[in-house]
Design an enzyme around this catalytic site. Structure first.
Site, mmCIF file in Angstrom:
data_model
loop_
_atom_site.group_PDB
_atom_site.id
_atom_site.type_symbol
_atom_site.label_atom_id
_atom_site.label_comp_id
_atom_site.label_asym_id
_atom_site.label_seq_id
_atom_site.Cartn_x
_atom_site.Cartn_y
_atom_site.Cartn_z
ATOM 1 N N ASP A 1 17.579 5.801 26.830
ATOM 2 C CA ASP A 1 18.243 5.035 25.779
ATOM 3 C C ASP A 1 18.870 3.757 26.299
ATOM 4 O OD1 ASP A 1 17.875 6.481 23.519
ATOM 5 O OD2 ASP A 1 19.630 7.749 23.821
ATOM 6 N N PRO B 1 42.788 1.306 17.723
ATOM 7 C CA PRO B 1 42.165 -0.009 17.961
ATOM 8 C C PRO B 1 42.678 -0.699 19.222
ATOM 9 C CG PRO B 1 43.599 -0.085 16.020
ATOM 10 C CD PRO B 1 43.555 1.339 16.468
ATOM 11 N N ARG C 1 25.017 14.352 21.659
ATOM 12 C CA ARG C 1 23.592 14.114 21.901
ATOM 13 C C ARG C 1 23.253 14.113 23.402
ATOM 14 N NH1 ARG C 1 21.767 9.210 22.807
ATOM 15 N NH2 ARG C 1 19.927 9.357 21.494
ATOM 16 N N GLU D 1 50.202 3.162 9.503
ATOM 17 C CA GLU D 1 50.465 2.012 10.363
ATOM 18 C C GLU D 1 50.235 2.322 11.851
ATOM 19 O OE1 GLU D 1 50.869 -0.944 9.492
ATOM 20 O OE2 GLU D 1 51.380 -1.782 11.449
HETATM 21 N N1 SAM Z 1 48.618 -0.712 13.016
HETATM 22 C C1 SAM Z 1 47.589 -0.285 13.917
HETATM 23 C C2 SAM Z 1 47.312 -1.386 14.929
HETATM 24 O O1 SAM Z 1 47.459 -2.545 14.608
HETATM 25 O O2 SAM Z 1 46.880 -1.062 16.057
HETATM 26 C C3 SAM Z 1 46.296 0.058 13.160
HETATM 27 C C4 SAM Z 1 46.382 1.364 12.459
HETATM 28 S S1 SAM Z 1 44.897 1.785 11.605
HETATM 29 C C5 SAM Z 1 45.209 1.139 10.021
HETATM 30 C C6 SAM Z 1 45.015 3.494 11.343
HETATM 31 C C7 SAM Z 1 44.276 4.370 12.336
HETATM 32 O O3 SAM Z 1 42.887 4.128 12.260
HETATM 33 C C8 SAM Z 1 44.611 4.211 13.785
HETATM 34 O O4 SAM Z 1 45.773 4.914 14.121
HETATM 35 C C9 SAM Z 1 43.387 4.787 14.476
HETATM 36 O O5 SAM Z 1 43.431 6.187 14.538
HETATM 37 C C10 SAM Z 1 42.290 4.391 13.522
HETATM 38 N N2 SAM Z 1 41.552 3.198 13.933
HETATM 39 C C11 SAM Z 1 41.558 2.002 13.307
HETATM 40 N N3 SAM Z 1 40.741 1.134 13.920
HETATM 41 C C12 SAM Z 1 40.188 1.772 14.967
HETATM 42 C C13 SAM Z 1 39.283 1.391 16.001
HETATM 43 N N4 SAM Z 1 38.784 0.178 16.066
HETATM 44 N N5 SAM Z 1 38.929 2.331 16.908
HETATM 45 C C14 SAM Z 1 39.450 3.568 16.864
HETATM 46 N N6 SAM Z 1 40.321 3.989 15.918
HETATM 47 C C15 SAM Z 1 40.692 3.105 14.983
#
Ligand code: SAM
Length: 250
Positions: A167, A87, A152, A114
């Site tokens: 697109d 994220p 795609r 986490e």
């Molecule tokens: N503690 C982390 C933070 O605050 O950045 C969030 C961890 S999340 C619970 C667990 C995993 O979900 C991440 O390591 C990532 O691989 C994935 N993930 C969660 N949200 C995402 C997003 N918006 N885009 C891409 N991957 C995401």
């Protein structure tokens, strides 16, 4: 193209990679998927992949060894693009999908828990990608979004090559509206111009509607493209229409 997905939940990908355009692309040999459980690359007897964070605090942290081992095992010869789902990463956009579709080999890393040991970010991956400003439980859904949007774009993946080019976002604009038969449904008619068979007029109408939609829904996109003289003239027409409809309401 080869796409390796490193995950702790390989079963999540079964339906997605086997169905529709993604499944057909693999059948046609356009892409090869490999879903790898990086627990198999753990160095511990019990297949441990995570541990408590140094310094304390809640949540578990993915250890570096399993992911380094897994990426090295799938990398073989050339250096692939190694993309961490995260994220905190770069916001995922069509432009990046287009860039990734030019690569020979992608490795997508799906996190869980986490977070990751920071050394994974610093020394293993080439990109960090976020699919939006919200937090998922794991990177699997994000990886599916990346795979779908990239595959795609591969030549031969879509039945109709033209559809990917027109697109939304590929042109820098949102796509124009579509209609199909019947020409009238519950009293709502298809615009006459689309039934006229006049291709140049239809293309002009589509461009205008594409600009209208972009102006109404995502005006900031218009600042990011180079406007042609035809687009400028159409935007002036749309502005005039907007003013007139405002006057008509008054
Ligand atoms: N503690 C982390 C933070 O605050 O950045 C969030 C961890 S999340 C619970 C667990 C995993 O979900 C991440 O390591 C990532 O691989 C994935 N993930 C969660 N949200 C995402 C997003 N918006 N885009 C891409 N991957 C995401």
């Amino acid at each position: 193209m080869r796409i390796d997905i490193l995950t702790l939940f390989p079963e999540m990908f079964e339906g997605v990679l086997g169905a529709s355009i993604l499944g057909k692309a693999a059948e046609k040999g356009i892409v090869q998927y490999r879903v790898v459980n990086f627990r198999d690359y753990s160095e511990s007897k019990h297949g441990t992949v995570d541990d408590m964070p140094y310094g304390g605090g809640g949540g578990m942290v993915l250890k570096p060894e399993p992911l380094f081992n897994a990426v090295e095992a799938v990398s073989e010869q050339a250096k692939p693009r190694v993309i961490l789902m995260c994220p905190q990463g770069k916001p995922y956009r069509q432009q990046l999908a287009e860039e990734l579709s030019q690569e020979q080999h992608l490795v997508l890393v799906c996190g869980h828990y986490e977070g990751y040991d920071e050394r994974i970010r610093e020394h293993l991956v080439t990109d960090e990608v976020s699919i939006g400003d919200y937090v998922l439980t794991g990177g699997e859904l994000a990886a599916m979004v990346v795979v779908d949007s990239v595959v795609r774009l591969l030549p031969g993946a879509l039945g109709n090559e033209r559809s990917a080019v027109a697109d939304s976002f590929s042109t820098g604009l949102l796509e124009h509206p579509h209609y199909t038969r019947p020409p009238e449904f519950r009293g709502w008619k298809v615009p006459d111009i689309l039934l006229s068979g006049h291709h140049a007029n239809i293309e002009h109408w589509r461009l205008k509607e594409s600009l209208r939609r972009t102006m109404e829904r995502r005006p900031e996109l218009l600042d990011q493209i180079e406007l042609t003289p035809e687009m400028k003239a159409l935007l002036a027409e749309l502005e005039e229409e907007r003013k007139n409809s405002g006057r008509a309401k008054d």
